[in-house]
Enzyme design. Structure first.
Site, PDB file in Angstrom:
ATOM      1  N   LYS A  21       0.845  -1.201   0.000  1.00  0.00           N
ATOM      2  CA  LYS A  21       0.000   0.000   0.000  1.00  0.00           C
ATOM      3  C   LYS A  21       0.881   1.253   0.000  1.00  0.00           C
ATOM      4  O   LYS A  21       2.096   1.162   0.203  1.00  0.00           O
ATOM      5  CB  LYS A  21      -0.900  -0.022   1.227  1.00  0.00           C
ATOM      6  CG  LYS A  21      -0.140   0.019   2.549  1.00  0.00           C
ATOM      7  CD  LYS A  21      -1.038  -0.353   3.725  1.00  0.00           C
ATOM      8  CE  LYS A  21      -0.269  -0.287   5.039  1.00  0.00           C
ATOM      9  NZ  LYS A  21      -0.998  -0.949   6.144  1.00  0.00           N
ATOM     10  N   ARG A  40      -9.996  -0.187  15.623  1.00  0.00           N
ATOM     11  CA  ARG A  40      -9.954   0.702  14.455  1.00  0.00           C
ATOM     12  C   ARG A  40     -10.956   0.108  13.473  1.00  0.00           C
ATOM     13  O   ARG A  40     -12.120   0.451  13.532  1.00  0.00           O
ATOM     14  CB  ARG A  40      -8.519   0.780  13.899  1.00  0.00           C
ATOM     15  CG  ARG A  40      -8.314   1.896  12.890  1.00  0.00           C
ATOM     16  CD  ARG A  40      -6.875   1.983  12.403  1.00  0.00           C
ATOM     17  NE  ARG A  40      -6.407   0.725  11.802  1.00  0.00           N
ATOM     18  CZ  ARG A  40      -5.182   0.552  11.284  1.00  0.00           C
ATOM     19  NH1 ARG A  40      -4.301   1.535  11.308  1.00  0.00           N
ATOM     20  NH2 ARG A  40      -4.838  -0.599  10.742  1.00  0.00           N
ATOM     21  N   TYR A  91      17.264  29.478   9.516  1.00  0.00           N
ATOM     22  CA  TYR A  91      16.017  30.065  10.023  1.00  0.00           C
ATOM     23  C   TYR A  91      15.943  29.974  11.541  1.00  0.00           C
ATOM     24  O   TYR A  91      16.249  28.932  12.126  1.00  0.00           O
ATOM     25  CB  TYR A  91      14.799  29.328   9.454  1.00  0.00           C
ATOM     26  CG  TYR A  91      14.519  29.639   8.005  1.00  0.00           C
ATOM     27  CD1 TYR A  91      14.282  30.948   7.581  1.00  0.00           C
ATOM     28  CD2 TYR A  91      14.480  28.614   7.068  1.00  0.00           C
ATOM     29  CE1 TYR A  91      14.000  31.219   6.242  1.00  0.00           C
ATOM     30  CE2 TYR A  91      14.204  28.877   5.732  1.00  0.00           C
ATOM     31  CZ  TYR A  91      13.965  30.190   5.324  1.00  0.00           C
ATOM     32  OH  TYR A  91      13.697  30.441   4.010  1.00  0.00           O
ATOM     33  N   MET A 116      13.247  24.216   3.210  1.00  0.00           N
ATOM     34  CA  MET A 116      12.524  23.497   2.156  1.00  0.00           C
ATOM     35  C   MET A 116      13.494  22.790   1.200  1.00  0.00           C
ATOM     36  O   MET A 116      13.238  21.651   0.788  1.00  0.00           O
ATOM     37  CB  MET A 116      11.640  24.469   1.372  1.00  0.00           C
ATOM     38  CG  MET A 116      10.732  23.778   0.393  1.00  0.00           C
ATOM     39  SD  MET A 116       9.732  24.921  -0.554  1.00  0.00           S
ATOM     40  CE  MET A 116       8.594  25.514   0.689  1.00  0.00           C
TER      41      MET A 116
HETATM   42  C1  LIG Z   1      -0.208  -1.979   6.752  1.00  0.00           C
HETATM   43  C2  LIG Z   1      -0.777  -3.268   7.199  1.00  0.00           C
HETATM   44  C3  LIG Z   1       0.039  -4.390   7.394  1.00  0.00           C
HETATM   45  C4  LIG Z   1       1.549  -4.340   7.337  1.00  0.00           C
HETATM   46  O1  LIG Z   1       2.050  -3.778   8.520  1.00  0.00           O
HETATM   47  P1  LIG Z   1       3.635  -3.650   8.791  1.00  0.00           P
HETATM   48  O2  LIG Z   1       3.715  -3.147  10.177  1.00  0.00           O
HETATM   49  O3  LIG Z   1       4.133  -2.643   7.802  1.00  0.00           O
HETATM   50  O4  LIG Z   1       4.203  -4.987   8.582  1.00  0.00           O
HETATM   51  C5  LIG Z   1      -0.577  -5.587   7.701  1.00  0.00           C
HETATM   52  N1  LIG Z   1      -1.929  -5.680   7.815  1.00  0.00           N
HETATM   53  C6  LIG Z   1      -2.734  -4.608   7.660  1.00  0.00           C
HETATM   54  C7  LIG Z   1      -4.206  -4.761   7.818  1.00  0.00           C
HETATM   55  C8  LIG Z   1      -2.178  -3.370   7.362  1.00  0.00           C
HETATM   56  O5  LIG Z   1      -2.984  -2.305   7.210  1.00  0.00           O
END
Ligand SMILES: *Cc1c(COP(=O)(O)O)cnc(C)c1O
Length: 354
Positions: A33, A128, A252, A300
């Site tokens: 992702k 969640r 800065y 930046m």
């Molecule tokens: C992002 C995610 C993972 C992977 O998590 P890592 O800590 O990067 O290994 C696994 N399962 C779900 C549902 C996730 O959203």
């Protein structure tokens, strides 16, 4: 000169093999992702094609991935939000997470003739996403009755796997086992931290993300501790070397003052490239293999570096994180986690794959 992110594809497949060693009896769903944690989704997917499946967060990511990986199992972690998402998921043969009753209703109402595989997500304590365990038997049987549903698997997600000593991990595993024990459906629970630190949670499918990119998933330590290799090396170059005098303040806010006459390097990278603005004075960089420290605030387009005792001249390459400079360490100096650093490089950075 552009800043570079070198992506080491051999390191990716090495890290996948580490997952397969650690969780030898499980199948592997590689989590790619957020543009493969900022590394480039399609290039990373090619290098990780030995994984049994891929997981992404959004429908857009899944559709893009499907164009290049026509036969791969692809799981959409957020599931379908409406009828049109579901229609596209069915057409594109995606797997869907189901985490609300509304998503079950969508599946019940569709008149699709082809089916897709679903992963019923249980909230075992993270609070969640996921269904309440008390609804599991009812929702499971409703899914079984859906024309549009092929195989059903079950999953959950840890809230505290990055701390192996946290007793909530065992609690979540027990809730998951108790909820699903009468069902033969395949089960998935472990993210990277659980793969590395909690073997009892491996079950049928593991879901590694961050460890594939060579990052230690625990709240301390570096990838090398777990025999992982860093995948991304982010580098820039030294724009110039300035000589300043005792009492001169840098950048800065004039937050850092030279304690003596000294050379200060200006590196052509800043938060406009994704270098963290909150990196504090003392954050390391690598110049010609030597460690040097950040001074003053991150701008930046530039950062300033203490060059006392460092052999460096204009044009030299400067490594910000990656090989020989763990991103975990830079994250620590910046009040964040390596996940965020990797995800946040901007368009201005040139990605090279080797
Ligand atoms: C992002 C995610 C993972 C992977 O998590 P890592 O800590 O990067 O290994 C696994 N399962 C779900 C549902 C996730 O959203």
């Amino acid at each position: 000169m552009r800043n570079h992110a070198h992506i080491n594809l051999a390191a990716l497949s090495h890290n996948l093999q580490r997952v397969q060693q650690l969780a030898a009896s499980a199948r592997v769903m590689a989590v790619i992702k957020a543009n493969a944690y900022g590394h480039g989704m399609l290039e990373v997917a090619k290098a990780l094609n030995a994984a049994d499946a891929f997981a992404v967060a959004t429908l857009e990511e899944a559709l893009k991935l499907r164009q290049s990986f026509t036969d791969k199992k692809i799981l959409l972690l957020q599931g379908a939000g409406n009828k049109s998402d579901l229609q596209q998921a069915i057409e594109q043969r995606l797997d869907l997470v189901v985490h609300t009753e509304a998503q079950i209703k969508l599946l019940e109402l569709t008149d699709a003739v082809t089916s897709l595989d679903v992963w019923l997500k249980i909230d075992t304590g993270m609070h969640r996403l996921g269904i309440n365990p008390t609804h599991f038997p009812d929702y499971f049987s409703r899914l079984q009755q859906c024309q549009a549903v092929g195989q059903i698997r079950t999953m959950s997600h840890f809230a505290n796997a990055d701390d192996v000593s946290d007793s909530k991990n065992l609690k979540q595993l027990s809730v998951f086992q108790a909820t699903t024990s009468n069902y033969s459906a395949e089960k998935s629970l472990a993210n990277s931290a659980a793969i590395c630190g909690f073997a009892d949670s491996h079950l049928d499918w593991v879901r590694p993300g961050i460890m594939l990119y060579g990052i230690n998933p625990f709240n301390q330590g570096v990838g090398a501790d777990l025999e992982l290799l860093p995948v991304m090396t982010f580098s820039s170059s030294l724009l110039c070397v300035q000589q300043f005098q005792a009492g001169d303040s840098i950048g800065y806010g004039s937050t850092w003052t030279c304690p003596e006459d000294m050379p200060v390097g200006v590196v052509s990278v800043g938060y406009g490239d994704g270098y963290p603005r909150h990196a504090r004075a003392g954050t390391p960089v690598l110049i010609n293999g030597q460690r040097a420290s950040l001074l003053g605030r991150v701008s930046m387009d530039m950062i300033s570096i203490d060059l006392r005792g460092v052999d460096a001249s204009a044009g030299d390459k400067v490594v910000l994180w990656g090989e020989d400079l763990p991103a975990e360490e830079i994250a620590d100096c910046s009040g964040t986690i390596a996940y965020e650093l990797l995800c946040k490089l901007t368009q201005r950075v040139q990605f090279d794959y080797r």
